[in-house]
Design a protein around this motif. Structure first.
Motif, mmCIF file in Angstrom:
data_model
loop_
_atom_site.group_PDB
_atom_site.id
_atom_site.type_symbol
_atom_site.label_atom_id
_atom_site.label_comp_id
_atom_site.label_asym_id
_atom_site.label_seq_id
_atom_site.Cartn_x
_atom_site.Cartn_y
_atom_site.Cartn_z
ATOM 1 N N PHE A 115 -16.891 0.671 2.834
ATOM 2 C CA PHE A 115 -15.649 1.173 2.248
ATOM 3 C C PHE A 115 -15.595 0.907 0.742
ATOM 4 C CE2 PHE A 115 -14.911 0.464 6.699
ATOM 5 C CZ PHE A 115 -14.084 1.500 7.094
ATOM 6 N N ALA A 116 -16.769 0.625 0.155
ATOM 7 C CA ALA A 116 -16.800 0.250 -1.260
ATOM 8 C C ALA A 116 -16.219 1.339 -2.161
ATOM 9 C CB ALA A 116 -18.232 -0.075 -1.682
ATOM 10 N N ASN A 117 -16.436 2.598 -1.824
ATOM 11 C CA ASN A 117 -15.932 3.686 -2.663
ATOM 12 C C ASN A 117 -14.432 3.928 -2.484
ATOM 13 O OD1 ASN A 117 -18.467 4.170 -3.757
ATOM 14 N ND2 ASN A 117 -19.024 5.606 -2.118
ATOM 15 N N ASP A 118 -13.898 3.517 -1.352
ATOM 16 C CA ASP A 118 -12.462 3.704 -1.092
ATOM 17 C C ASP A 118 -11.979 2.617 -0.138
ATOM 18 O OD1 ASP A 118 -9.865 4.557 -0.782
ATOM 19 O OD2 ASP A 118 -10.370 6.197 0.602
ATOM 20 N N PRO A 119 -11.600 1.444 -0.679
ATOM 21 C CA PRO A 119 -11.149 0.354 0.190
ATOM 22 C C PRO A 119 -9.695 0.480 0.642
ATOM 23 C CG PRO A 119 -11.240 -0.386 -2.080
ATOM 24 C CD PRO A 119 -11.747 1.021 -2.082
ATOM 25 N N ARG A 120 -9.008 1.554 0.279
ATOM 26 C CA ARG A 120 -7.588 1.668 0.604
ATOM 27 C C ARG A 120 -7.316 1.509 2.107
ATOM 28 N NH1 ARG A 120 -2.770 2.879 -2.532
ATOM 29 N NH2 ARG A 120 -1.154 2.418 -1.017
ATOM 30 N N PRO A 121 -8.141 2.080 3.000
ATOM 31 C CA PRO A 121 -7.865 1.877 4.436
ATOM 32 C C PRO A 121 -7.877 0.399 4.853
ATOM 33 C CG PRO A 121 -9.375 3.708 4.137
ATOM 34 C CD PRO A 121 -9.245 3.028 2.804
ATOM 35 N N LEU A 122 -8.704 -0.405 4.192
ATOM 36 C CA LEU A 122 -8.733 -1.835 4.510
ATOM 37 C C LEU A 122 -7.514 -2.551 3.937
ATOM 38 C CD1 LEU A 122 -12.511 -2.756 4.137
ATOM 39 C CD2 LEU A 122 -11.237 -2.015 6.159
ATOM 40 N N PHE A 123 -7.041 -2.113 2.781
ATOM 41 C CA PHE A 123 -5.791 -2.650 2.245
ATOM 42 C C PHE A 123 -4.649 -2.370 3.209
ATOM 43 C CE2 PHE A 123 -1.816 -1.409 0.106
ATOM 44 C CZ PHE A 123 -1.434 -2.635 -0.414
ATOM 45 N N ASP A 124 -4.579 -1.156 3.716
ATOM 46 C CA ASP A 124 -3.498 -0.798 4.647
ATOM 47 C C ASP A 124 -3.540 -1.666 5.900
ATOM 48 O OD1 ASP A 124 -2.636 1.173 2.905
ATOM 49 O OD2 ASP A 124 -3.763 2.773 3.900
ATOM 50 N N LEU A 125 -4.749 -1.906 6.431
ATOM 51 C CA LEU A 125 -4.873 -2.742 7.627
ATOM 52 C C LEU A 125 -4.539 -4.200 7.312
ATOM 53 C CD1 LEU A 125 -5.632 -3.099 10.584
ATOM 54 C CD2 LEU A 125 -8.037 -3.256 9.889
ATOM 55 N N ASP A 126 -4.975 -4.687 6.168
ATOM 56 C CA ASP A 126 -4.673 -6.060 5.756
ATOM 57 C C ASP A 126 -3.159 -6.250 5.632
ATOM 58 O OD1 ASP A 126 -5.115 -8.666 4.982
ATOM 59 O OD2 ASP A 126 -5.821 -8.182 2.972
ATOM 60 N N ALA A 127 -2.490 -5.294 4.992
ATOM 61 C CA ALA A 127 -1.037 -5.381 4.834
ATOM 62 C C ALA A 127 -0.335 -5.330 6.185
ATOM 63 C CB ALA A 127 -0.550 -4.230 3.948
ATOM 64 N N HIS A 128 -0.842 -4.516 7.073
ATOM 65 C CA HIS A 128 -0.266 -4.351 8.411
ATOM 66 C C HIS A 128 -0.362 -5.652 9.210
ATOM 67 C CE1 HIS A 128 0.689 -1.988 12.070
ATOM 68 N NE2 HIS A 128 -0.230 -2.713 12.659
ATOM 69 N N THR A 129 -1.519 -6.301 9.163
ATOM 70 C CA THR A 129 -1.718 -7.520 9.964
ATOM 71 C C THR A 129 -1.060 -8.736 9.317
ATOM 72 O OG1 THR A 129 -3.877 -7.837 8.900
ATOM 73 C CG2 THR A 129 -3.850 -6.690 11.010
ATOM 74 N N LEU A 130 -0.981 -8.759 7.980
ATOM 75 C CA LEU A 130 -0.344 -9.886 7.304
ATOM 76 C C LEU A 130 1.115 -10.032 7.721
ATOM 77 C CD1 LEU A 130 -0.474 -12.119 5.084
ATOM 78 C CD2 LEU A 130 0.316 -10.381 3.474
ATOM 79 N N ALA A 131 1.768 -8.902 7.974
ATOM 80 C CA ALA A 131 3.185 -8.940 8.346
ATOM 81 C C ALA A 131 3.418 -9.695 9.647
ATOM 82 C CB ALA A 131 3.723 -7.512 8.467
ATOM 83 N N ASP A 132 2.371 -9.830 10.472
ATOM 84 C CA ASP A 132 2.515 -10.505 11.766
ATOM 85 C C ASP A 132 1.934 -11.915 11.771
ATOM 86 O OD1 ASP A 132 3.713 -8.257 12.834
ATOM 87 O OD2 ASP A 132 1.824 -7.385 13.498
ATOM 88 N N GLU A 133 1.424 -12.383 10.619
ATOM 89 C CA GLU A 133 0.858 -13.722 10.547
ATOM 90 C C GLU A 133 1.965 -14.771 10.635
ATOM 91 O OE1 GLU A 133 -2.518 -15.459 9.588
ATOM 92 O OE2 GLU A 133 -2.615 -13.959 11.158
ATOM 93 N N PRO A 134 1.772 -15.827 11.452
ATOM 94 C CA PRO A 134 2.766 -16.913 11.475
ATOM 95 C C PRO A 134 2.853 -17.567 10.104
ATOM 96 C CG PRO A 134 1.201 -17.088 13.315
ATOM 97 C CD PRO A 134 0.660 -16.067 12.383
ATOM 98 N N SER A 135 4.059 -17.727 9.593
ATOM 99 C CA SER A 135 4.215 -18.297 8.263
ATOM 100 C C SER A 135 5.650 -18.746 8.041
ATOM 101 C CB SER A 135 3.832 -17.256 7.193
ATOM 102 O OG SER A 135 4.013 -17.776 5.896
ATOM 103 N N ASP A 136 5.802 -19.768 7.188
ATOM 104 C CA ASP A 136 7.132 -20.190 6.766
ATOM 105 C C ASP A 136 7.655 -19.310 5.637
ATOM 106 O OD1 ASP A 136 7.094 -22.369 8.516
ATOM 107 O OD2 ASP A 136 6.027 -23.608 7.076
ATOM 108 N N ILE A 137 6.767 -18.497 5.064
ATOM 109 C CA ILE A 137 7.115 -17.658 3.925
ATOM 110 C C ILE A 137 6.841 -16.204 4.287
ATOM 111 C CG2 ILE A 137 6.715 -17.201 1.473
ATOM 112 C CD1 ILE A 137 5.524 -20.019 1.264
ATOM 113 N N ASP A 138 7.859 -15.366 4.228
ATOM 114 C CA ASP A 138 7.656 -13.937 4.448
ATOM 115 C C ASP A 138 6.946 -13.347 3.240
ATOM 116 O OD1 ASP A 138 8.948 -13.942 6.900
ATOM 117 O OD2 ASP A 138 10.918 -13.561 6.012
ATOM 118 N N ARG A 139 5.881 -12.598 3.509
ATOM 119 C CA ARG A 139 5.125 -11.954 2.441
ATOM 120 C C ARG A 139 4.944 -10.483 2.764
ATOM 121 N NH1 ARG A 139 -0.373 -14.661 1.917
ATOM 122 N NH2 ARG A 139 -0.524 -13.264 0.129
#
Length: 309
Positions: free
Chosen positions: A169-193
């Motif tokens: 995905f070196a030429n277009d990493p946007r799909p990985l950014f979208d997945l990273d953002a999607h999964t981060l929202a469900d990570e256990p945390s004391d701080i909403d990000r």
């Protein structure tokens, strides 16, 4: 002997080397190198007000602190302080001086709540509580012996699923950014990000010198990334997975396990001998997966918080 606190000097290799050495001695389960430290300082988001500090005694760096504001949270006013002192240079006041300087810096920026990670040991916990912090959730560091351990055999992806790497995905990493953002929202945390700034993600994550595109495994399903295991290395013998996640509509299919297993096998084939990862103490499903791979808990940290004002 006098201990002083000062800023890490950008562009001074000896400073970055001393900081990385102390941090690695105090927290050997977390990957940090002089180059990665210099990169973090040079590419920090302006709103993070990132400020690494060192405590110095007679010219020797004996303590470190990473200090900043949580710029990607919808809740303003949250700051962080992570203090680590050389294990053989404790009880000299370095930790207290670093904490005080960091708190004054963040208070001046308008911080109303401070967070810090503390190793789950009596002395460290007493230090945090003595400075007005209250304990919250816990997280584990886990280690796997890649050189001598036995990994589960590689699995064939199910029909309609393929294994790729981040390098694809070196030429277009946007799909990985979208997945990273999607999964981060469900990570256990004391701080909403919220991961919303693609350009900042490119700078802070995608182009980070520790990230290995070849060892970051990506599961593609229905033509798009559905799961991934992001890998960092120190460029020598140590490898770590810093995020493993699956899109909500693909969970329950074992895709995260598929990605992580592929990444671990790639790491071992590349000559890495130690694997590290982190696990929220309450995230039982991911803890079970890591134990299935053979990881063992090697340390535990506690997240502490303090209200200001």
């Amino acid at each position: 002997m006098t201990v002083i606190v000062r800023d890490l000097r950008p562009g001074v290799p000896a400073d970055a080397e001393a900081f990385a050495r102390v941090r690695t001695l105090a927290l050997p389960f977390f990957l940090l190198t002089p180059d990665s430290l210099a990169y973090d300082l040079a590419h920090a988001h302006p709103d993070s007000h990132y400020r690494p500090l060192v405590a110095e005694e007679d010219g020797e760096v004996i303590g470190t602190a990473q200090v900043g504001m949580v710029h990607d949270s919808p809740e303003p006013g949250q700051g962080y302080i992570n203090v680590y002192v050389h294990p053989e240079r404790t009880r000299r006041g370095a930790g207290a001086l670093l904490a005080r300087a960091a708190e004054e810096h963040l208070a001046g920026l308008g911080a109303t709540r401070l967070f810090t990670w503390v190793l789950d040991e009596p002395g460290n916990r007493a230090f945090a509580e003595g400075h007005g912090y209250r304990a919250g959730r816990s997280a584990h560091f886990l280690r796997l012996d890649l050189a001598n351990g036995t990994l589960p055999p590689l699995q064939n992806p199910p029909p309609g699923v393929e294994l790729r790497t981040a390098a694809d995905f070196a030429n277009d990493p946007r799909p990985l950014f979208d997945l990273d953002a999607h999964t981060l929202a469900d990570e256990p945390s004391d701080i909403d990000r919220e991961l919303t700034d693609y350009e900042a993600w490119l700078e802070e994550t995608w182009r980070h010198p520790l990230l290995s595109l070849d060892l970051t495994s990506v599961v593609v399903a229905d033509g798009r990334p559905a799961a991934f295991s992001a890998a960092r290395t120190d460029g020598a013998a140590r490898y770590g997975t810093v995020m493993t996640g699956t899109a909500r509509d693909h969970r329950g299919r074992g895709l995260a396990k598929l990605a992580k297993n592929d990444s671990l096998h790639r790491a071992r084939a590349a000559g890495f001998t130690e694997a590290f990862t982190g696990n929220d103490a309450g995230n039982d499903p991911m803890l079970a997966i890591n134990k299935w791979f053979g990881y063992e808990i090697c340390a535990t940290e506690v997240h502490y918080a303090r209200e200001l004002g």
